[in-house]
Design an enzyme around this catalytic site. Sequence first.
Site, PDB file in Angstrom:
ATOM      1  CG  ASP A  45      25.046  47.810 109.803  1.00  0.00           C
ATOM      2  OD1 ASP A  45      25.119  47.910 108.558  1.00  0.00           O
ATOM      3  OD2 ASP A  45      23.980  47.670 110.419  1.00  0.00           O
TER       4      ASP A  45
ATOM      5  CE1 TYR B  97      25.665  41.656  93.973  1.00  0.00           C
ATOM      6  CE2 TYR B  97      25.938  41.050  91.669  1.00  0.00           C
ATOM      7  CZ  TYR B  97      26.448  41.164  92.943  1.00  0.00           C
ATOM      8  OH  TYR B  97      27.744  40.781  93.204  1.00  0.00           O
TER       9      TYR B  97
ATOM     10  CB  SER C 167      29.778  42.192  90.354  1.00  0.00           C
ATOM     11  OG  SER C 167      29.263  41.087  89.641  1.00  0.00           O
TER      12      SER C 167
ATOM     13  CE  LYS D 146      28.428  44.103  94.166  1.00  0.00           C
ATOM     14  NZ  LYS D 146      29.428  44.358  95.234  1.00  0.00           N
TER      15      LYS D 146
END
Length: 258
Positions: free
Chosen positions: A64, A156, A143, A160
């Site tokens: 995890d 998000y 990304s 990133k």
Amino acid sequence: MTGRLAGRAAYVTGASRGIGRGIALALASEGAGVVVTDIEADAAEAVAVEIRAAGGRAESRVVDVRKWDDFVSLVAHVERQFGQLDIAVNCAGVISVAAVEDVAEAEWDRVMDVNAKGVFLSCKAAAPAMKRNGFGRIINISSVSGKDGYPKLAVYSASKYAVLGFTNSLAKEVARDGITVNAICPGVVKTHMWDMLSDELREQGETAEQSWQRHVLEFVPQGRPQTPEEIGGLAIYLALAPSVTGQSINIDGGLTSH
């Protein structure tokens, strides 16, 4: 198995599918021993079985990425099994698709904990082992959303972007220790995450597959998606390159230029 990474030992987080799986398979194909990690035990073991069936060396382990103790245990396990830790690939990630005003505080925490904190914890655990070894390759998966923001992807994108700043800073910290730290910025890759995104952003009367195809054609100058195998090839390059560090490398069919 022989190859350019024979004798090296690696772990890959989020390696049960998609980009993580592609990277784990690529590293193993070049002779590295790979610990396939994921939060789902059976899915991680399935990839390890696939690697062993092809003649590679692989184990699976539940990790995890939000938990420091899991990384301490993982690094110790790699050193026991393979003698050293050479390559750490941080691929585990989650996505959130919503306008900022609709994002709950708990959702922000969830995305940042996996995408940003998970990279931090992995690197914090891996760096001392690599220093002991006098060699290390850390590869963080960011990304194109870590370079350009997109509507409904603010949370998000924030996670990133954080990975890119962290990568560049850490690379400078460990540059004299034989360790390189780089980030890969994938573009449009047919993964579970993009399936979710295509479904969320589909237009009226459009199927998820039609939405996917439309986004590929709209976003990617080459007009085709990227693949986990291509990203695995870049990971191999970074695992071999001694003088490339602190970089964020796009693999996106021309979508971004910085």
